[in-house]
Design an enzyme around this catalytic site. Sequence first.
Site, PDB file in Angstrom:
ATOM      1  N   HIS A 201       8.812   2.829   8.993  1.00  0.00           N
ATOM      2  CA  HIS A 201       8.510   1.945  10.123  1.00  0.00           C
ATOM      3  C   HIS A 201       7.203   2.420  10.765  1.00  0.00           C
ATOM      4  O   HIS A 201       7.015   3.623  10.979  1.00  0.00           O
ATOM      5  CB  HIS A 201       9.653   1.988  11.149  1.00  0.00           C
ATOM      6  CG  HIS A 201       9.377   1.118  12.317  1.00  0.00           C
ATOM      7  ND1 HIS A 201       9.489  -0.255  12.252  1.00  0.00           N
ATOM      8  CD2 HIS A 201       8.946   1.410  13.563  1.00  0.00           C
ATOM      9  CE1 HIS A 201       9.141  -0.764  13.417  1.00  0.00           C
ATOM     10  NE2 HIS A 201       8.801   0.218  14.233  1.00  0.00           N
TER      11      HIS A 201
ATOM     12  N   ARG B  23      22.464 -14.790   3.162  1.00  0.00           N
ATOM     13  CA  ARG B  23      22.143 -13.359   3.045  1.00  0.00           C
ATOM     14  C   ARG B  23      23.001 -12.662   1.983  1.00  0.00           C
ATOM     15  O   ARG B  23      22.513 -11.877   1.174  1.00  0.00           O
ATOM     16  CB  ARG B  23      22.337 -12.666   4.389  1.00  0.00           C
ATOM     17  CG  ARG B  23      22.050 -11.172   4.330  1.00  0.00           C
ATOM     18  CD  ARG B  23      22.465 -10.453   5.592  1.00  0.00           C
ATOM     19  NE  ARG B  23      21.749 -10.943   6.746  1.00  0.00           N
ATOM     20  CZ  ARG B  23      20.482 -10.614   7.049  1.00  0.00           C
ATOM     21  NH1 ARG B  23      19.827  -9.805   6.263  1.00  0.00           N
ATOM     22  NH2 ARG B  23      19.903 -11.091   8.119  1.00  0.00           N
TER      23      ARG B  23
ATOM     24  N   ASN C 130      13.725   3.719   4.899  1.00  0.00           N
ATOM     25  CA  ASN C 130      12.724   2.724   5.310  1.00  0.00           C
ATOM     26  C   ASN C 130      11.570   3.432   6.011  1.00  0.00           C
ATOM     27  O   ASN C 130      11.768   4.450   6.665  1.00  0.00           O
ATOM     28  CB  ASN C 130      13.387   1.741   6.300  1.00  0.00           C
ATOM     29  CG  ASN C 130      12.394   0.722   6.858  1.00  0.00           C
ATOM     30  OD1 ASN C 130      11.665   0.067   6.109  1.00  0.00           O
ATOM     31  ND2 ASN C 130      12.347   0.585   8.183  1.00  0.00           N
TER      32      ASN C 130
ATOM     33  N   SER D 125       0.840  -1.206   0.000  1.00  0.00           N
ATOM     34  CA  SER D 125       0.000   0.000   0.000  1.00  0.00           C
ATOM     35  C   SER D 125       0.876   1.258   0.000  1.00  0.00           C
ATOM     36  O   SER D 125       0.505   2.277  -0.595  1.00  0.00           O
ATOM     37  CB  SER D 125      -0.987  -0.003   1.172  1.00  0.00           C
ATOM     38  OG  SER D 125      -0.324   0.158   2.394  1.00  0.00           O
TER      39      SER D 125
END
Length: 210
Positions: free
Chosen positions: A109, A65, A107, A14
């Site tokens: 959060h 990773r 980012n 979203s």
Amino acid sequence: MKTPVAVLISGSGSNLQAIIDQTEAGTLPINICCVISNKADAFGLERARKHGIAAVCITSKGKAREEHEREIVDELDARGVELVVLAGYMRLLGHDLLERYKGRVINIHPALLPSFPGSHGYEDAWNYGVKVSGCTVHFVDEGCDTGPIILQGVNPVEPDDTFESFRQRGLSIEHKVLPEAIRLYCAGRLRIEGRRVMIAPDPAESAGEV
Ligand code: GRF
């Protein structure tokens, strides 16, 4: 000049949609080069395809990773990406990618950091019983949600809130704050000074144009 941006996701997307909508509306000067998901069934990949954006799945399953991130870096490099936006990307990034894209990874959060880091921001804030929560856009470092904060948006808890109404209102705040942080980055108005992110004044505003 439009900033070449990659959006990394793991799920619904979203926030990605908010970025796409603002880009298409001409209010965000970016070119979304690709959307990368570590999950093949992430709905965000469909959102990208629907808007003609390259949708790339780079699965992390069964890979170390370093190997997984090497594949992501190759994809980013090949597409000439300038800014990497984590929008619901549910994995920590490691040294190699962050070194290669130093100061160029942000980012979102879903809590007011440093409270409630980790992957359950809404649940943790709600269960703790906070009166005010919100979201945080920050530069990414190797810690878990520990990088310098760019912007925060506030989501006060209403007396008649349910967890779902709290989360939905929080998401709609995220959808404004993340594009705003990207806009500031693209305008070259962000400077990291230690833990602090300095935001230069809007040149148009200082010229009295807006
Ligand atoms: C958002 O709450 C974001 O803050 C968090 O993960 C969620 C992703 O939602 N990191 P969506 O995929 O953008 O809908």
